[in-house]
Design a protein around this motif. Structure first.
Motif, short mmCIF file in Angstrom:
data_model
loop_
_atom_site.label_atom_id
_atom_site.label_comp_id
_atom_site.label_asym_id
_atom_site.label_seq_id
_atom_site.Cartn_x
_atom_site.Cartn_y
_atom_site.Cartn_z
N SER B 40 0.84 -1.21 0.00
CA SER B 40 0.00 0.00 0.00
C SER B 40 0.87 1.25 0.00
O SER B 40 0.58 2.22 -0.72
CB SER B 40 -0.90 0.03 1.23
OG SER B 40 -1.59 -1.16 1.32
N PHE B 41 1.94 1.22 0.80
CA PHE B 41 2.86 2.36 0.86
C PHE B 41 3.50 2.60 -0.52
O PHE B 41 3.60 3.74 -0.99
CB PHE B 41 3.92 2.09 1.92
CG PHE B 41 4.90 3.21 2.09
CD1 PHE B 41 4.49 4.44 2.62
CD2 PHE B 41 6.23 3.06 1.72
CE1 PHE B 41 5.39 5.48 2.76
CE2 PHE B 41 7.13 4.10 1.85
CZ PHE B 41 6.71 5.32 2.38
N MET B 42 3.90 1.50 -1.16
CA MET B 42 4.51 1.63 -2.49
C MET B 42 3.50 2.18 -3.50
O MET B 42 3.85 3.01 -4.36
CB MET B 42 5.02 0.27 -2.96
CG MET B 42 6.30 -0.15 -2.26
SD MET B 42 6.60 -1.89 -2.43
CE MET B 42 7.11 -1.98 -4.12
N TYR B 44 0.99 4.09 -2.81
CA TYR B 44 0.80 5.52 -2.50
C TYR B 44 1.92 6.34 -3.13
O TYR B 44 1.68 7.38 -3.76
CB TYR B 44 0.76 5.72 -0.98
CG TYR B 44 0.72 7.16 -0.58
CD1 TYR B 44 -0.44 7.91 -0.71
CD2 TYR B 44 1.87 7.79 -0.08
CE1 TYR B 44 -0.46 9.24 -0.36
CE2 TYR B 44 1.85 9.11 0.26
CZ TYR B 44 0.69 9.84 0.13
OH TYR B 44 0.67 11.17 0.46
N ASN B 45 3.16 5.84 -2.97
CA ASN B 45 4.30 6.56 -3.54
C ASN B 45 4.21 6.60 -5.06
O ASN B 45 4.56 7.61 -5.68
CB ASN B 45 5.61 5.88 -3.14
CG ASN B 45 5.98 6.25 -1.74
OD1 ASN B 45 5.59 7.30 -1.24
ND2 ASN B 45 6.71 5.39 -1.08
N MET B 46 3.75 5.51 -5.63
CA MET B 46 3.63 5.45 -7.08
C MET B 46 2.61 6.47 -7.59
O MET B 46 2.84 7.17 -8.58
CB MET B 46 3.21 4.04 -7.49
CG MET B 46 3.24 3.83 -8.96
SD MET B 46 2.63 2.21 -9.34
CE MET B 46 1.83 2.54 -10.87
N THR B 48 1.76 9.18 -6.05
CA THR B 48 2.33 10.51 -5.86
C THR B 48 3.25 10.86 -7.03
O THR B 48 3.20 11.97 -7.57
CB THR B 48 3.14 10.55 -4.54
OG1 THR B 48 2.38 9.93 -3.54
CG2 THR B 48 3.48 11.96 -4.13
N LEU B 49 4.05 9.87 -7.42
CA LEU B 49 4.97 10.07 -8.54
C LEU B 49 4.19 10.35 -9.82
O LEU B 49 4.56 11.21 -10.62
CB LEU B 49 5.82 8.81 -8.70
CG LEU B 49 7.16 8.95 -9.39
CD1 LEU B 49 8.04 9.90 -8.61
CD2 LEU B 49 7.85 7.61 -9.47
N LYS B 52 2.82 13.81 -9.85
CA LYS B 52 3.87 14.81 -10.09
C LYS B 52 4.25 14.85 -11.56
O LYS B 52 4.76 15.85 -12.04
CB LYS B 52 5.12 14.46 -9.27
CG LYS B 52 5.09 15.01 -7.86
CD LYS B 52 6.43 14.77 -7.22
CE LYS B 52 6.39 15.13 -5.77
NZ LYS B 52 7.60 14.69 -5.08
N TRP B 60 11.24 7.96 -13.93
CA TRP B 60 10.38 7.04 -13.19
C TRP B 60 8.91 7.32 -13.50
O TRP B 60 8.12 6.41 -13.71
CB TRP B 60 10.61 7.16 -11.69
CG TRP B 60 11.84 6.45 -11.25
CD1 TRP B 60 13.00 7.01 -10.84
CD2 TRP B 60 12.04 5.03 -11.20
NE1 TRP B 60 13.91 6.05 -10.54
CE2 TRP B 60 13.35 4.82 -10.74
CE3 TRP B 60 11.24 3.93 -11.48
CZ2 TRP B 60 13.88 3.55 -10.56
CZ3 TRP B 60 11.76 2.66 -11.31
CH2 TRP B 60 13.07 2.49 -10.86
N THR B 95 -2.14 -2.07 -10.10
CA THR B 95 -0.98 -1.61 -9.33
C THR B 95 -0.75 -2.52 -8.12
O THR B 95 0.38 -2.88 -7.82
CB THR B 95 -1.22 -0.17 -8.85
OG1 THR B 95 -1.85 0.55 -9.88
CG2 THR B 95 0.07 0.51 -8.49
#
Lengths: 230, 250
Positions: B40-42, B44-46, B48-49, B52, B60, B95
């Protein structure tokens, strides 16, 4: 057939040019063994030979300690770690540059597109500013145009008034002319009647024997006078 | 201390209790829950990326965008423009599967997708959702899905039975396919690793020749990475197909 013969003739020369195979890596670029060794030594952590040896010894000791105390367990999964590391290295060596070049190309393509659009937008805004600049005197011009249109309206009003006046004058003149013509006709008619009445009176008078006699007498008298003078 | 280390290769498929709660496995903290949190953390980061990437392009982010684009194309080709409503669900599923599969590829990690119960539960709940969607959308007409067009009348009962079985088996097959693929791939790698290890352990001769199948195992690792990605894609593609059936019937 001729080609084959010609090729056969050339073949020994070709064979002579080809370098003789001396092993599996005969195609590789030859490297001086001393240089190769130096590069391997340089790649190790540490600034001098002593520290490099220290690092290696510490790593070997740590590995031995880890294995003997069961901190590092060598089993089937260890092989997979090695395979995974090899895969990672292969991906980093061959896959990453390919991906990087593709990604850089894509990013450049999009960046160029965005920059192009930005430049176009800036140009469009500048053009608009220039267009608006050309219209900076629009208030003064509008005021002048308004004054001119006001003057035109006033002149048009005057023209209309004058036209009305001239039309009225023309109307009056034609009325007066018709009156004059009527009066002239009346006067002519009256004169004609007067002449007629005078003529009728004269004719009547002429027909009168007394008058005729009187005129005759006067005429005779006149003639006598004339003769007397003569 | 020794409990922290893995002593058997098959341990990666075992669900371990890390924090027991009221003697109930369901509410306890297991390694599955830890990996779920990691994934889940990954994710979320994905995301966010990906967010952006809209204005600030980077390498990336481009990969994330390529995945996003691939999924969007797949969803639109399967369900048309109306499929866009379900795209967030589809992309989240993809994902999640991708991250779970890739994390399980790390040595000494835990294979989340190889756990039959959670994966089949997920596929069952997705199938239920799709069925409810079809019933809500088409009411009783939804059952026309079980009678293919142009079926002769005498064959209708048989075909309805077969179609019902086929449709309800999707609930299991969707998760089973993913789970079985991941499990078999990991087991194959482990067996090859075990073979190499045993060969290398036998003698000096075996140590030398045991290194030789290394290339094959590396190739298998590559294949498994490809499988991890493909299985996530296939899961979503099949689910899109099921959803299309529910949305448009035949």
């Amino acid at each position: 057939m001729i080609n084959r013969i010609a090729l056969r003739a050339v073949a020994p020369t070709k064979m002579a040019v080809r370098p003789s195979s001396i092993g599996l890596r005969y195609m590789s670029t030859p490297v001086e063994p001393k240089e190769k060794a130096n590069t391997i030594v340089d790649a190790m952590p540490g600034n001098n030979l002593l520290s490099k040896t220290g690092y290696l010894a510490a790593a070997a000791a740590a590995s031995a300690y880890g294995i003997s105390n069961g901190l590092i367990v060598l089993h089937d999964e260890t092989i997979l770690v090695a395979c995974f590391t090899a895969f990672g290295a292969l991906a980093a060596k061959f896959g990453a540059p390919l991906y990087t070049s593709w990604a850089d190309d894509e990013i450049k393509k999009v960046r160029d597109l965005l920059n192009g659009s930005r430049a176009k937008h800036v140009n469009a805004v500048k053009e608009r500013i220039e267009n608006v600049n050309q219209l900076k005197d629009v208030v003064e011009t509008t005021k002048q145009l308004f004054a001119v249109s006001k003057e035109t309206a006033e002149l048009e009003a005057k023209i209309f008034e004058l036209k009305q006046q001239s039309a009225l004058a023309a109307e009056a003149k034609s009325t007066l002319d018709s009156w004059v013509r009527f009066e002239q006709q009346q006067r002519q008619l009256e004169q004609e009647q007067l002449i007629k009445s005078v003529l009728s009176k004269v004719n009547k008078e002429i027909e009168n024997p007394k008058f005729q006699e009187k005129v005759l007498n006067e005429s005779v008298t006149e003639i006598e006078k004339l003769f007397a003078k003569a | 201390m020794k409990k922290m280390f893995m002593h058997s290769p098959l341990e990666q498929f075992e669900m371990k209790m890390l924090l027991m709660m009221n003697d109930m496995l369901a509410l306890s903290m297991t390694n599955y829950v830890v990996y779920l949190g990691m994934v889940s953390f990954m994710m979320y980061n994905m995301m966010t990326l990906l967010n952006k990437t809209n204005l600030e392009w980077n390498r990336w982010g481009l990969a994330m965008l390529a995945m996003y684009d691939t999924m969007l194309n797949m969803v639109k080709s399967q369900m048309g423009n109306k499929g866009g409503y379900y795209f967030p669900l589809m992309f989240t599923l993809f994902t999640f599967m991708l991250m779970a599969n890739l994390v399980s590829m790390m040595p000494y990690s835990f294979a989340m997708s190889a756990q039959l119960v959670p994966v089949v539960s997920l596929s069952l709940s997705l199938w239920l959702g799709v069925t409810m969607l079809g019933l809500a959308k088409h009411k009783l007409v939804y059952f026309s899905l079980f009678v293919p067009n142009g079926t002769p009348l005498p064959l209708v009962p048989v075909l309805v039975l077969m179609e019902t079985l086929s449709n309800s088996s999707r609930a299991m097959s969707l998760g089973l396919r993913l789970s079985a693929n991941v499990l078999s791939g990991h087991l194959l790698m482990l067996m090859l690793g075990s073979l190499m290890f045993n060969l290398m352990n036998s003698s000096m001769f075996g140590m030398f020749f045991g290194m030789m199948p290394m290339l094959g195992v590396v190739a298998m690792v590559m294949l498994e990475f490809a499988m991890s990605m493909m299985q996530a894609y296939v899961f979503c593609m099949l689910f899109s197909g099921y959803m299309k059936d529910s949305m448009y019937l035949h």
